[in-house]
Enzyme design. Structure first.
Site, PDB file in Angstrom:
ATOM      1  N   HIS A   1       0.607  -1.008   0.123  1.00  0.00           N
ATOM      2  CA  HIS A   1      -0.347   0.116   0.044  1.00  0.00           C
ATOM      3  C   HIS A   1       0.897   1.173   0.320  1.00  0.00           C
ATOM      4  O   HIS A   1       0.491   2.297  -0.044  1.00  0.00           O
ATOM      5  CB  HIS A   1      -0.148   0.551   0.808  1.00  0.00           C
ATOM      6  CG  HIS A   1      -0.831   0.260   2.127  1.00  0.00           C
ATOM      7  ND1 HIS A   1       0.453  -0.267   3.420  1.00  0.00           N
ATOM      8  CD2 HIS A   1      -0.307   1.679   3.659  1.00  0.00           C
ATOM      9  CE1 HIS A   1       0.309  -0.028   4.632  1.00  0.00           C
ATOM     10  NE2 HIS A   1       0.364   1.384   4.025  1.00  0.00           N
TER      11      HIS A   1
ATOM     12  N   SER B   1       4.432   2.246   8.254  1.00  0.00           N
ATOM     13  CA  SER B   1       3.872   1.269   6.986  1.00  0.00           C
ATOM     14  C   SER B   1       5.312   1.043   6.679  1.00  0.00           C
ATOM     15  O   SER B   1       6.030   1.014   6.374  1.00  0.00           O
ATOM     16  CB  SER B   1       3.030   1.393   6.588  1.00  0.00           C
ATOM     17  OG  SER B   1       1.074   1.728   6.626  1.00  0.00           O
ATOM     18  N   GLY B   2       4.939  -0.603   6.319  1.00  0.00           N
ATOM     19  CA  GLY B   2       6.381  -0.922   5.250  1.00  0.00           C
ATOM     20  C   GLY B   2       7.456  -1.409   5.799  1.00  0.00           C
ATOM     21  O   GLY B   2       7.793  -2.225   5.559  1.00  0.00           O
TER      22      GLY B   2
ATOM     23  N   ASP C   1      -0.234  -7.773   1.849  1.00  0.00           N
ATOM     24  CA  ASP C   1       0.045  -5.931   1.535  1.00  0.00           C
ATOM     25  C   ASP C   1       1.393  -6.667   2.110  1.00  0.00           C
ATOM     26  O   ASP C   1       2.592  -6.119   2.748  1.00  0.00           O
ATOM     27  CB  ASP C   1      -0.406  -4.928   3.197  1.00  0.00           C
ATOM     28  CG  ASP C   1      -0.235  -3.812   2.756  1.00  0.00           C
ATOM     29  OD1 ASP C   1       0.426  -3.870   1.273  1.00  0.00           O
ATOM     30  OD2 ASP C   1      -0.285  -3.151   3.698  1.00  0.00           O
TER      31      ASP C   1
ATOM     32  N   GLY D   1       2.764   6.765   8.234  1.00  0.00           N
ATOM     33  CA  GLY D   1       4.633   6.731   8.393  1.00  0.00           C
ATOM     34  C   GLY D   1       4.984   5.634   8.941  1.00  0.00           C
ATOM     35  O   GLY D   1       6.335   4.632   8.306  1.00  0.00           O
TER      36      GLY D   1
END
Length: 264
Positions: free
Chosen positions: A68, A211-212, A117, A209
């Site tokens: 995402h 995320s990942g 994801d 922020g």
């Protein structure tokens, strides 16, 4: 053909600069470069580079992150070996991303509960590994952490719901939960078994922020493995009680990761 380095300078998952133990939302500033595999994914917008997501260096030319993160990422770069992403730092490396080298899981879609994801970025050239830039290990396929296993969330995400992004890398110690706990009726309810979760005490969590970025978990041989990719938090905020941060469970995607790396 350039061979991919997968062992790191000292072997993957080794911290040459240890973090503060233990003492992101409710976290503390990390010791600079104590999480050498942490990267910042940044987007160029209105002439400025803005941090949008984190990621994990898993080989000298491959970064693991969330699918995402690329929703609005047209002109992107990664920064490796950074601590303060607002200031130039000796030893950090900036690499722009070729859109052709972004690999998003084909079954991912924007409905967060659908799972998958996960994404990989292939760097245009291998990065030189050092004390500031090194690799995190992947868990073995199918690995499930015991309930309440201690792990760290790391990132430059918002310091609180609606707040500013962190300038310096943050870390927070959280318990990682088993699937039954993550899917409890008074929590998230049914989650796919390709997801895991951590936190949820209403005090500490990931935030926008983060995320990942990695869920960093230390295993028996003291190496760190990336057991989760930060995926989502509650729509009501970043530190909602009984709504732990949800992660893509990396050990469910070993085959996918290997296929992408080998075929590209």
């Amino acid at each position: 053909m350039i061979m991919t380095t997968i062992l790191g300078t000292y072997g993957c998952g080794v911290q040459t600069i240890p973090p503060l133990i233990p003492k992101v939302v409710g976290g503390t500033e990390a010791v600079p470069h104590s999480w050498p595999w942490q990267v910042s994914l940044q987007n160029l917008k209105h002439g400025y580079w803005k941090h949008i997501c984190g990621g994990s260096l898993i080989a000298d030319n491959w970064i693991l992150t969330a699918a995402h993160c690329f929703k609005d990422c047209w002109t992107c770069r990664v920064v490796l070996g950074a601590h303060n992403i607002k200031a130039p730092e000796t030893g950090s490396v900036v690499i722009e991303i070729d859109q052709r080298n972004i690999f998003i899981h084909k079954e991912w879609n924007s409905i967060v509960f659908s799972g998958n994801d996960i994404a990989l970025i292939k760097l245009i050239s291998p990065v030189t590994l050092s004390k500031q830039i090194d690799l995190i290990c992947l868990p073995k396929a199918g690995t499930l952490l015991p309930n309440s296993h201690p792990c760290y969330i790391t990132g430059w995400g918002r310091l609180y719901t609606g707040g500013p992004l962190a300038e310096k890398l943050q870390q927070v110690l959280v318990p990682a939960f088993d699937h039954a706990t993550c899917s409890s009726p008074d929590g998230w309810g049914p989650l796919k078994n390709t997801m895991t979760c951590a936190g949820g005490d209403g005090i500490v969590s990931a935030c926008q922020g983060d995320s990942g970025g990695p869920l960093n978990c230390q295993v028996a041989d003291k190496r760190w493995e990336v057991h989760g990719i930060t995926s989502f938090v509650s729509i009501f905020g970043c530190n909602i009680r009984k709504k732990p941060t949800v992660f893509t469970r990396v050990s469910a995607f070993n085959d996918w990761i290997s296929q992408i790396m080998v075929n590209n």
